[in-house]
Design a protein around this motif. Sequence first.
Motif, short mmCIF file in Angstrom:
data_model
loop_
_atom_site.label_atom_id
_atom_site.label_comp_id
_atom_site.label_asym_id
_atom_site.label_seq_id
_atom_site.Cartn_x
_atom_site.Cartn_y
_atom_site.Cartn_z
N LEU A 18 0.86 -1.18 0.00
CA LEU A 18 0.00 0.00 0.00
C LEU A 18 0.90 1.23 0.00
CD1 LEU A 18 -2.82 1.34 0.43
CD2 LEU A 18 -2.40 1.14 2.86
N GLU A 19 0.60 2.17 -0.89
CA GLU A 19 1.34 3.42 -0.96
C GLU A 19 0.38 4.57 -0.70
OE1 GLU A 19 2.88 3.39 -4.96
OE2 GLU A 19 3.88 1.46 -4.66
N THR A 20 0.85 5.63 -0.09
CA THR A 20 -0.04 6.77 0.16
C THR A 20 -0.60 7.34 -1.13
OG1 THR A 20 1.87 8.24 0.31
CG2 THR A 20 0.97 7.41 2.39
N ASN A 21 0.14 7.18 -2.24
CA ASN A 21 -0.36 7.65 -3.54
C ASN A 21 -1.63 6.91 -3.97
OD1 ASN A 21 1.73 9.43 -3.74
ND2 ASN A 21 2.94 8.17 -5.12
N ASP A 22 -1.89 5.75 -3.35
CA ASP A 22 -3.11 5.00 -3.70
C ASP A 22 -4.37 5.75 -3.29
OD1 ASP A 22 -2.01 2.72 -4.97
OD2 ASP A 22 -1.42 1.92 -3.01
N TYR A 23 -4.22 6.79 -2.45
CA TYR A 23 -5.41 7.56 -2.08
C TYR A 23 -5.18 9.07 -2.01
CZ TYR A 23 -3.30 6.84 2.56
OH TYR A 23 -2.44 6.77 3.61
N LEU A 24 -3.99 9.53 -1.70
CA LEU A 24 -3.76 10.97 -1.51
C LEU A 24 -4.11 11.81 -2.73
CD1 LEU A 24 -0.48 11.23 0.59
CD2 LEU A 24 -2.84 11.67 1.32
N ALA A 25 -3.91 11.28 -3.93
CA ALA A 25 -4.19 12.05 -5.15
C ALA A 25 -5.67 12.05 -5.52
CB ALA A 25 -3.37 11.47 -6.31
N LEU A 26 -6.47 11.28 -4.79
CA LEU A 26 -7.90 11.16 -5.09
C LEU A 26 -8.74 12.02 -4.16
CD1 LEU A 26 -8.00 7.27 -5.41
CD2 LEU A 26 -7.93 8.93 -7.28
N PRO A 27 -9.93 12.43 -4.63
CA PRO A 27 -10.82 13.14 -3.71
C PRO A 27 -11.34 12.16 -2.65
CG PRO A 27 -11.90 12.77 -5.82
CD PRO A 27 -10.48 12.30 -5.96
N LYS A 28 -11.56 12.67 -1.44
CA LYS A 28 -12.10 11.84 -0.37
C LYS A 28 -13.53 11.44 -0.70
CE LYS A 28 -9.16 13.64 3.24
NZ LYS A 28 -9.00 14.74 4.18
N ASP A 29 -13.92 10.26 -0.24
CA ASP A 29 -15.28 9.76 -0.46
C ASP A 29 -16.27 10.37 0.52
OD1 ASP A 29 -14.85 7.75 -2.63
OD2 ASP A 29 -13.44 6.97 -1.14
#
Length: 167
Positions: free
Chosen positions: A44-55
Amino acid sequence: MDNQYLHEVAITAIIKKGDKYLIIRRSASKKRFPGMWTVPGGKLETNDYLALPKDTEFYWYNVLERTLRREVKEEVGIEIENIEYLTSLATVHEDGSPSLVISCVADYKSGKIKLQNEESDKHAWVTLNEARDYKLIDGIYDELKLAYEIRSFKNHKRGRKTEWQRS
């Protein structure tokens, strides 16, 4: 261990296609378990979510599922679906770094196997019985067996939940 709360987090997939499961042989150049057979996955990398808008206002959802889809696509070139939690395991590697691995079962969706040479050098689609003939990382066969039990119709019908255990 400097920080007891900081773990490397990885996620893996037991990928089912018909009555067979995908296993891959780790490249000889790998630091951990070179030349041994396992299942696809990765960290798991922080890039897996940081670049995306929060749900929601505060959170990203389905982070592990998104990471697993990305890792499987990168490592073996295929798409998966119907991801379901299987089990979890933890270890402290020889270098002292702790790892938490979340193991899932998923169905093959599409694509042709294309291995990432630096990660793995062979693959096989095997039945549970055939898996015994491969030099699997300790615990992987038991995960395959658990995936078989969880995905078998009779266990779903009864709603039976199982946990990893040594065969």
